[in-house]
Design a protein around this motif. Structure first.
Motif, PDB file in Angstrom:
ATOM      1  N   GLY A  41       4.668  32.800   2.323  1.00  0.00           N
ATOM      2  CA  GLY A  41       4.956  32.789   0.896  1.00  0.00           C
ATOM      3  C   GLY A  41       3.838  32.068   0.175  1.00  0.00           C
ATOM      4  N   VAL A  42       3.884  32.076  -1.151  1.00  0.00           N
ATOM      5  CA  VAL A  42       2.873  31.408  -1.973  1.00  0.00           C
ATOM      6  C   VAL A  42       3.585  30.475  -2.943  1.00  0.00           C
ATOM      7  CG1 VAL A  42       0.962  31.694  -3.607  1.00  0.00           C
ATOM      8  CG2 VAL A  42       1.371  33.439  -1.857  1.00  0.00           C
ATOM      9  N   ARG A  43       3.104  29.234  -3.038  1.00  0.00           N
ATOM     10  CA  ARG A  43       3.639  28.317  -4.038  1.00  0.00           C
ATOM     11  C   ARG A  43       2.488  27.735  -4.847  1.00  0.00           C
ATOM     12  NH1 ARG A  43       6.325  24.349   0.388  1.00  0.00           N
ATOM     13  NH2 ARG A  43       4.447  23.740   1.540  1.00  0.00           N
ATOM     14  N   THR A  44       2.814  27.324  -6.058  1.00  0.00           N
ATOM     15  CA  THR A  44       1.803  26.736  -6.932  1.00  0.00           C
ATOM     16  C   THR A  44       1.786  25.230  -6.768  1.00  0.00           C
ATOM     17  OG1 THR A  44       1.102  26.428  -9.224  1.00  0.00           O
ATOM     18  CG2 THR A  44       3.457  26.723  -8.852  1.00  0.00           C
ATOM     19  N   LEU A  45       0.606  24.656  -6.807  1.00  0.00           N
ATOM     20  CA  LEU A  45       0.450  23.209  -6.708  1.00  0.00           C
ATOM     21  C   LEU A  45       0.298  22.560  -8.076  1.00  0.00           C
ATOM     22  CD1 LEU A  45      -1.952  23.024  -3.615  1.00  0.00           C
ATOM     23  CD2 LEU A  45       0.544  22.898  -3.663  1.00  0.00           C
ATOM     24  N   GLU A  46       0.434  23.362  -9.127  1.00  0.00           N
ATOM     25  CA  GLU A  46       0.349  22.839 -10.492  1.00  0.00           C
ATOM     26  C   GLU A  46       1.279  23.628 -11.399  1.00  0.00           C
ATOM     27  OE1 GLU A  46      -3.367  24.210 -12.697  1.00  0.00           O
ATOM     28  OE2 GLU A  46      -3.976  24.466 -10.590  1.00  0.00           O
ATOM     29  N   LYS A  47       1.605  23.054 -12.539  1.00  0.00           N
ATOM     30  CA  LYS A  47       2.455  23.741 -13.511  1.00  0.00           C
ATOM     31  C   LYS A  47       1.710  24.948 -14.085  1.00  0.00           C
ATOM     32  CE  LYS A  47       5.216  21.798 -16.272  1.00  0.00           C
ATOM     33  NZ  LYS A  47       5.898  21.030 -17.372  1.00  0.00           N
ATOM     34  N   ILE A  48       2.463  26.026 -14.304  1.00  0.00           N
ATOM     35  CA  ILE A  48       1.882  27.240 -14.856  1.00  0.00           C
ATOM     36  C   ILE A  48       2.638  27.608 -16.130  1.00  0.00           C
ATOM     37  CG2 ILE A  48       1.296  29.658 -14.450  1.00  0.00           C
ATOM     38  CD1 ILE A  48       1.406  29.117 -11.468  1.00  0.00           C
ATOM     39  N   ARG A  73     -11.490  38.066 -21.899  1.00  0.00           N
ATOM     40  CA  ARG A  73     -11.901  38.136 -20.490  1.00  0.00           C
ATOM     41  C   ARG A  73     -11.003  37.173 -19.719  1.00  0.00           C
ATOM     42  NH1 ARG A  73     -17.206  40.321 -19.786  1.00  0.00           N
ATOM     43  NH2 ARG A  73     -18.357  40.573 -21.744  1.00  0.00           N
ATOM     44  N   VAL A  74      -9.993  37.695 -19.059  1.00  0.00           N
ATOM     45  CA  VAL A  74      -9.003  36.850 -18.379  1.00  0.00           C
ATOM     46  C   VAL A  74      -8.903  37.189 -16.904  1.00  0.00           C
ATOM     47  CG1 VAL A  74      -6.558  36.224 -18.262  1.00  0.00           C
ATOM     48  CG2 VAL A  74      -7.673  36.438 -20.487  1.00  0.00           C
ATOM     49  N   VAL A  75      -8.481  38.396 -16.600  1.00  0.00           N
ATOM     50  CA  VAL A  75      -8.254  38.785 -15.204  1.00  0.00           C
ATOM     51  C   VAL A  75      -9.550  38.770 -14.411  1.00  0.00           C
ATOM     52  CG1 VAL A  75      -7.473  40.680 -13.710  1.00  0.00           C
ATOM     53  CG2 VAL A  75      -6.186  40.099 -15.773  1.00  0.00           C
ATOM     54  N   GLN A  76     -10.669  39.169 -15.058  1.00  0.00           N
ATOM     55  CA  GLN A  76     -11.953  39.222 -14.353  1.00  0.00           C
ATOM     56  C   GLN A  76     -12.454  37.852 -13.913  1.00  0.00           C
ATOM     57  OE1 GLN A  76     -15.230  39.974 -17.628  1.00  0.00           O
ATOM     58  NE2 GLN A  76     -13.213  40.654 -18.342  1.00  0.00           N
ATOM     59  N   ARG A  77     -11.932  36.777 -14.508  1.00  0.00           N
ATOM     60  CA  ARG A  77     -12.341  35.432 -14.100  1.00  0.00           C
ATOM     61  C   ARG A  77     -11.761  35.046 -12.748  1.00  0.00           C
ATOM     62  NH1 ARG A  77     -10.963  33.067 -19.949  1.00  0.00           N
ATOM     63  NH2 ARG A  77     -12.816  33.782 -21.079  1.00  0.00           N
ATOM     64  N   GLY A  78     -10.790  35.785 -12.294  1.00  0.00           N
ATOM     65  CA  GLY A  78     -10.216  35.529 -10.986  1.00  0.00           C
ATOM     66  C   GLY A  78      -9.273  34.344 -10.965  1.00  0.00           C
ATOM     67  N   LEU A  79      -9.000  33.878  -9.784  1.00  0.00           N
ATOM     68  CA  LEU A  79      -8.046  32.793  -9.576  1.00  0.00           C
ATOM     69  C   LEU A  79      -8.551  31.494 -10.205  1.00  0.00           C
ATOM     70  CD1 LEU A  79      -5.385  31.971  -8.129  1.00  0.00           C
ATOM     71  CD2 LEU A  79      -6.796  31.352  -6.159  1.00  0.00           C
ATOM     72  N   GLN A  80      -7.704  30.877 -11.039  1.00  0.00           N
ATOM     73  CA  GLN A  80      -8.040  29.613 -11.685  1.00  0.00           C
ATOM     74  C   GLN A  80      -7.005  28.533 -11.384  1.00  0.00           C
ATOM     75  OE1 GLN A  80     -10.983  29.298 -13.630  1.00  0.00           O
ATOM     76  NE2 GLN A  80     -11.338  31.323 -12.728  1.00  0.00           N
ATOM     77  N   LEU A  81      -6.004  28.853 -10.573  1.00  0.00           N
ATOM     78  CA  LEU A  81      -4.910  27.930 -10.283  1.00  0.00           C
ATOM     79  C   LEU A  81      -4.928  27.507  -8.820  1.00  0.00           C
ATOM     80  CD1 LEU A  81      -2.120  29.940 -12.132  1.00  0.00           C
ATOM     81  CD2 LEU A  81      -3.238  27.866 -12.976  1.00  0.00           C
ATOM     82  N   ARG A  82      -4.403  26.321  -8.545  1.00  0.00           N
ATOM     83  CA  ARG A  82      -4.323  25.823  -7.173  1.00  0.00           C
ATOM     84  C   ARG A  82      -3.046  26.356  -6.525  1.00  0.00           C
ATOM     85  NH1 ARG A  82      -3.572  20.508  -6.747  1.00  0.00           N
ATOM     86  NH2 ARG A  82      -2.860  20.298  -8.903  1.00  0.00           N
ATOM     87  N   LEU A  83      -3.238  27.262  -5.547  1.00  0.00           N
ATOM     88  CA  LEU A  83      -2.122  27.889  -4.860  1.00  0.00           C
ATOM     89  C   LEU A  83      -2.166  27.560  -3.372  1.00  0.00           C
ATOM     90  CD1 LEU A  83      -2.225  31.461  -6.464  1.00  0.00           C
ATOM     91  CD2 LEU A  83      -1.057  29.409  -7.307  1.00  0.00           C
ATOM     92  N   GLU A  84      -1.004  27.602  -2.751  1.00  0.00           N
ATOM     93  CA  GLU A  84      -0.910  27.341  -1.312  1.00  0.00           C
ATOM     94  C   GLU A  84      -0.119  28.457  -0.641  1.00  0.00           C
ATOM     95  OE1 GLU A  84       1.271  24.377   1.898  1.00  0.00           O
ATOM     96  OE2 GLU A  84       1.469  23.994  -0.255  1.00  0.00           O
ATOM     97  N   VAL A  85      -0.677  29.002   0.441  1.00  0.00           N
ATOM     98  CA  VAL A  85       0.047  29.938   1.298  1.00  0.00           C
ATOM     99  C   VAL A  85       0.734  29.123   2.376  1.00  0.00           C
ATOM    100  CG1 VAL A  85      -0.175  31.869   2.911  1.00  0.00           C
ATOM    101  CG2 VAL A  85      -1.576  31.818   0.829  1.00  0.00           C
ATOM    102  N   TYR A  86       2.020  29.309   2.536  1.00  0.00           N
ATOM    103  CA  TYR A  86       2.781  28.471   3.469  1.00  0.00           C
ATOM    104  C   TYR A  86       3.839  29.323   4.180  1.00  0.00           C
ATOM    105  CZ  TYR A  86       6.792  28.493   0.280  1.00  0.00           C
ATOM    106  OH  TYR A  86       7.856  28.876  -0.495  1.00  0.00           O
ATOM    107  N   GLY A  87       4.387  28.784   5.261  1.00  0.00           N
ATOM    108  CA  GLY A  87       5.431  29.468   6.002  1.00  0.00           C
ATOM    109  C   GLY A  87       6.801  29.139   5.428  1.00  0.00           C
ATOM    110  N   THR A  88       7.531  30.163   4.994  1.00  0.00           N
ATOM    111  CA  THR A  88       8.872  29.955   4.455  1.00  0.00           C
ATOM    112  C   THR A  88       9.881  29.853   5.593  1.00  0.00           C
ATOM    113  OG1 THR A  88       9.413  32.315   4.280  1.00  0.00           O
ATOM    114  CG2 THR A  88       8.230  31.305   2.426  1.00  0.00           C
ATOM    115  N   CYS A  89      11.118  29.505   5.248  1.00  0.00           N
ATOM    116  CA  CYS A  89      12.155  29.342   6.276  1.00  0.00           C
ATOM    117  C   CYS A  89      12.566  30.676   6.889  1.00  0.00           C
ATOM    118  CB  CYS A  89      13.384  28.655   5.675  1.00  0.00           C
ATOM    119  SG  CYS A  89      13.084  26.957   5.148  1.00  0.00           S
TER     120      CYS A  89
END
Length: 296
Positions: free
Chosen positions: A133-140, A112-128
């Motif tokens: 865009g989306v960037r990760t706030l932790e190592k994946i 059961r992996v995908v059904q658990r949903g988002l488990q990572l800290r992500l940030e939506v930000y404005g690119t240049c």
């Protein structure tokens, strides 16, 4: 990057287990939904449980006794990362199935992996130069499930209507999943996160991405379009996937269905005109792909 000094809010409005951070001064206009929802022309409710479950009464399923794993194969390790990570290196690979709501195994089952949903800290930000865009706030780690590409599930007629109504400056979000059975029948699923969607709608294309997409079936026959880390990703990196369905400049993969002579193809509907690619990769094709081909 010191998020404490910024005016960040949770873009998901607490609908995800982990907040999706975004600068609160500039919020995009759309309805957040962690999962696919039924849209115009769709005859199947994506939230309806339609797949059979296993009768395992264990903490985590094992191949020796689990009907799900015996039927579909083991896709994940004991820690929930994808096995067979060379699936993007060859032309064929197996479909992915999670255990589902009808399964007797525990919620902690490694299948059961995908059904658990988002488990990572992500940030939506404005690119240049590429909008949001989306960037990760932790190592994946390599093989980790990152997020879905979720939205409205709509009919072909509605998908085509929306596509033709698009203006040149608007983004095309629609992904079409076409499944070809051995009997010659074709089942199509169209997902559009433009109006209703999740964090996946903000992911940019790259000709050298760090994510790849695989359709994963959980409770419903309608697949979830899941994005996994194609390599180890550092904190602060922008997350991207190849809109053509390839990975690391390879051809899109083709995945057989449970029938030996069937293949499943997913492709982004044709855009009305080609848009320039600004990914900056050494192998950049200069234009965004016309089709996204990921198979399940």
């Amino acid at each position: 990057m010191n998020v404490a000094d910024q005016h960040y809010v949770d873009l998901s409005s607490c609908l995800e287990d982990v907040p999706v951070l975004i600068n609160g001064r500039t919020l995009p206009s759309f309805q957040y939904s962690p999962n696919n929802i039924q849209g115009p022309g769709c005859t199947v409710d994506p939230s309806e449980v339609t797949l059979p479950g296993c009768s395992c009464h264990s903490h985590s399923c094992c191949t020796e006794s689990c009907s799900c794993l015996q039927t579909h194969g083991q896709a994940y390790s004991s820690t929930g990362t994808l096995l067979h990570l060379n699936r993007t290196d060859s032309r064929y690979c197996s479909p992915v199935y999670d255990c589902n709501a009808l399964c007797s195994c525990s919620d902690a089952c490694s299948n059961r992996v995908v059904q658990r949903g988002l488990q990572l800290r992500l940030e939506v930000y404005g690119t240049c130069n590429r909008g949001w865009g989306v960037r990760t706030l932790e190592k994946i780690p390599h093989g980790t499930f990152v997020c879905e590409y979720a939205g409205e599930v709509i009919s072909f007629r509605e998908a085509r209507r929306r596509q033709l109504a698009q203006r040149a400056q608007e983004n095309n979000y629609i992904i079409a999943v076409r499944e070809h059975a051995g009997t010659g029948s074709v089942t199509e699923t169209f997902v559009d996160p433009a109006r209703v969607g999740n964090v996946g709608r903000f992911l940019n294309h790259s000709c050298l991405p760090n994510l790849f997409m695989l359709p994963v079936r959980v409770h419903s026959v309608i697949p979830r379009l899941a994005l996994f880390a194609g390599r180890d990703v550092d904190a602060g990196e922008e997350l991207t996937f190849d809109y053509s369905g390839g990975y690391a400049n390879q051809h899109p993969v083709e995945l057989p269905s449970t029938q030996s002579d069937a293949a499943v193809q997913a492709s982004r509907t044709d855009v009305l005109q080609r848009k320039a690619c600004h990914c900056g990769a050494n192998n950049c094709t200069q234009f965004l792909p016309l089709d996204l081909s990921v198979l399940s």
